[in-house]
Design an enzyme around this catalytic site. Structure first.
Site, PDB file in Angstrom:
ATOM      1  N   ALA A 208       0.854  -1.197   0.000  1.00  0.00           N
ATOM      2  CA  ALA A 208       0.000   0.000   0.000  1.00  0.00           C
ATOM      3  C   ALA A 208       0.884   1.240   0.000  1.00  0.00           C
ATOM      4  O   ALA A 208       2.104   1.140  -0.125  1.00  0.00           O
ATOM      5  CB  ALA A 208      -0.902  -0.017   1.223  1.00  0.00           C
ATOM      6  N   ASN A 209       0.300   2.417   0.102  1.00  0.00           N
ATOM      7  CA  ASN A 209       1.081   3.656   0.235  1.00  0.00           C
ATOM      8  C   ASN A 209       0.362   4.602   1.184  1.00  0.00           C
ATOM      9  O   ASN A 209      -0.717   4.297   1.680  1.00  0.00           O
ATOM     10  CB  ASN A 209       1.343   4.283  -1.139  1.00  0.00           C
ATOM     11  CG  ASN A 209       0.054   4.673  -1.832  1.00  0.00           C
ATOM     12  OD1 ASN A 209      -0.694   5.502  -1.352  1.00  0.00           O
ATOM     13  ND2 ASN A 209      -0.218   4.033  -2.972  1.00  0.00           N
TER      14      ASN A 209
END
Ligand code: CTP
Length: 402
Positions: A208-209
């Protein structure tokens, strides 16, 4: 409806002030958030406590309160509103507005704002008819201040005539009309992507970010406020679905792309999502630790949604806007990105950790189009949404006229 609208209600002195409490309730029932300023005169009729109980917000009264100044300056109070409503507007406050006086919190907020203003005058009929008041009203009308009422009928002290404040429902209608006339994107369809994507590594882990979705969601909400028919394709975020926007929740880049394809055709596309550039070749079962060996992830490139939407063809949106999240050479990289992706505008921002943009409340944008670079001041993400929506509306109006 008034979902997402922020109203600063200024209550001045007069018996009609009691109706303002009902007005707060009715504005909130339509979805608006309401903050109140009570003048010294207003406080002879109603209390800050009743205003704050009904609005669910602190009621403001004093220009020189040091705690208020540090918590919420009078300038911010007006700036963080979409509309200022003065109800009741006394002859005295109307005169101050016309004369540009700023000797208390209410008159200062009114002088310090560039937001639209609606007044609901209330006073004795002789005061209303006086040449001074009529001249002040004409001055305010010339400056673009909107007025509702006053109405004829019974007044205080057993008198009757022109001077009764408009009823709360009439004021709410006038408020809604002001917002409706600002709907410059009515009839336009917009697609917005927002938030991160989650790319599975195995059934329990993902890549994810740090994108929060705040900026993309604010843009969708701002476009909807201008009347656009918005579809927001959102990755996993903690942001609430914006009011008046159709939201499609997705997880991976490929799901996001499919949802965007399905939303076409649109007039406007704004890609604000931080789409993962790569996905892992996901394992069908949970990866297990085996003999101290470290598993290697094989990464595969994800589809570029922005580049796909920018492809020439009859399904291409009239205006495609992308973001360039950069940590160095912001402008040069963003200019190259605009050409590489084929979009019309790029909003470049510096997302280095020190700027706090990812997940934060503020953003500093440089708008890059074929003509060059426009530097925007540092603004809240909501204000950036509004500014972008206004720029998009202006662009489409010019294009339609060409
Ligand atoms: N974008 C997209 N689909 C992707 C990757 C990015 O739609 N698979 C969009 C983003 O929503 C944004 C723009 O492309 O509007 C630029 O994203 P950014 O991450 O800055 O660019 P990248 O293409 O990832 O380029 P790089 O990582 O090399 O800077």
């Amino acid at each position: 409806m008034l979902h997402g609208r922020r109203i600063l209600l200024i209550v001045s002195g007069g018996i009609a002030a009691y109706k303002s409490l009902d007005l707060i309730r009715r504005l909130r029932a339509r979805g608006a958030t309401v903050r109140c300023i009570l003048t010294a005169g207003a406080q002879q009729f109603i209390t800050p406590l009743s205003a704050s109980a009904l609005s669910g917000e602190k009621a403001y009264t004093d220009l020189f309160s040091l705690t208020d100044e540090s918590e919420m300056g009078h300038l911010r109070l007006a700036q963080e509103s979409d509309l200022l409503v003065v109800a009741p507007a006394s002859a005295d406050l109307i005169a101050k507005m016309a004369g540009g006086l700023a000797d208390d919190l209410a008159s200062t907020a009114l002088l310090a704002t560039d937001k639209p203003i609606l007044i609901a005058p209330a006073m004795n009929f002789r005061m209303w008819g006086h040449a001074a008041t009529q001249q002040n009203i004409a001055t305010l009308a010339q400056r673009g201040v909107t007025r509702v009422g006053p109405n004829a009928g019974p007044l205080a002290e057993n008198e009757s005539g022109m001077g009764r404040m408009a009823e709360p429902l009439e004021i709410v209608d006038a408020v809604e009309k002001i917002f409706r006339t600002g709907e410059t994107l009515k009839g336009r369809r917009a697609l917005i992507t927002s938030g991160p994507t989650h790319e599975p590594i195995d059934p329990v882990r993902y890549i994810a970010n740090r994108s929060s979705g705040k900026q993309g969601h604010a843009i969708a909400e701002a476009l909807a406020r201008l009347g656009a028919d918005c579809t927001l394709v959102s990755g996993p975020t903690e942001e609430a679905d914006p009011p008046g926007v159709k939201v499609i929740h997705v997880s991976t880049a490929r799901d996001m792309q499919a949802a965007c394809e399905a939303a076409l055709p649109v007039d406007i596309a704004v890609c604000a999502a931080a789409v993962a550039d790569w996905r892992a070749e996901a394992a069908p079962g949970k990866l297990k630790k085996k003999d101290g060996a470290t598993p290697a992830l094989k990464l595969v490139e994800n589809p570029d949604i922005l580049a796909g939407l920018s492809q020439p063809g009859n399904r291409r949106p009239r205006l495609v806007v992308g973001f360039a999240a950069e940590t160095e050479n912001v402008i040069a990289n963003a200019k190259a990105k605009r050409l590489r992706k084929g979009c019309d505008w790029i909003l470049a921002n510096d997302v280095s950790a020190s700027t706090g943009v990812f997940g934060g409340a503020q953003n500093t944008i440089h708008l890059i189009d074929a003509d060059g670079v426009e530097d925007w001041p540092t603004l809240g993400k909501r204000e950036i949404g509004d500014k972008l929506a206004q720029r998009i509306a202006a662009f489409l109006i010019v294009k339609a006229a060409e």
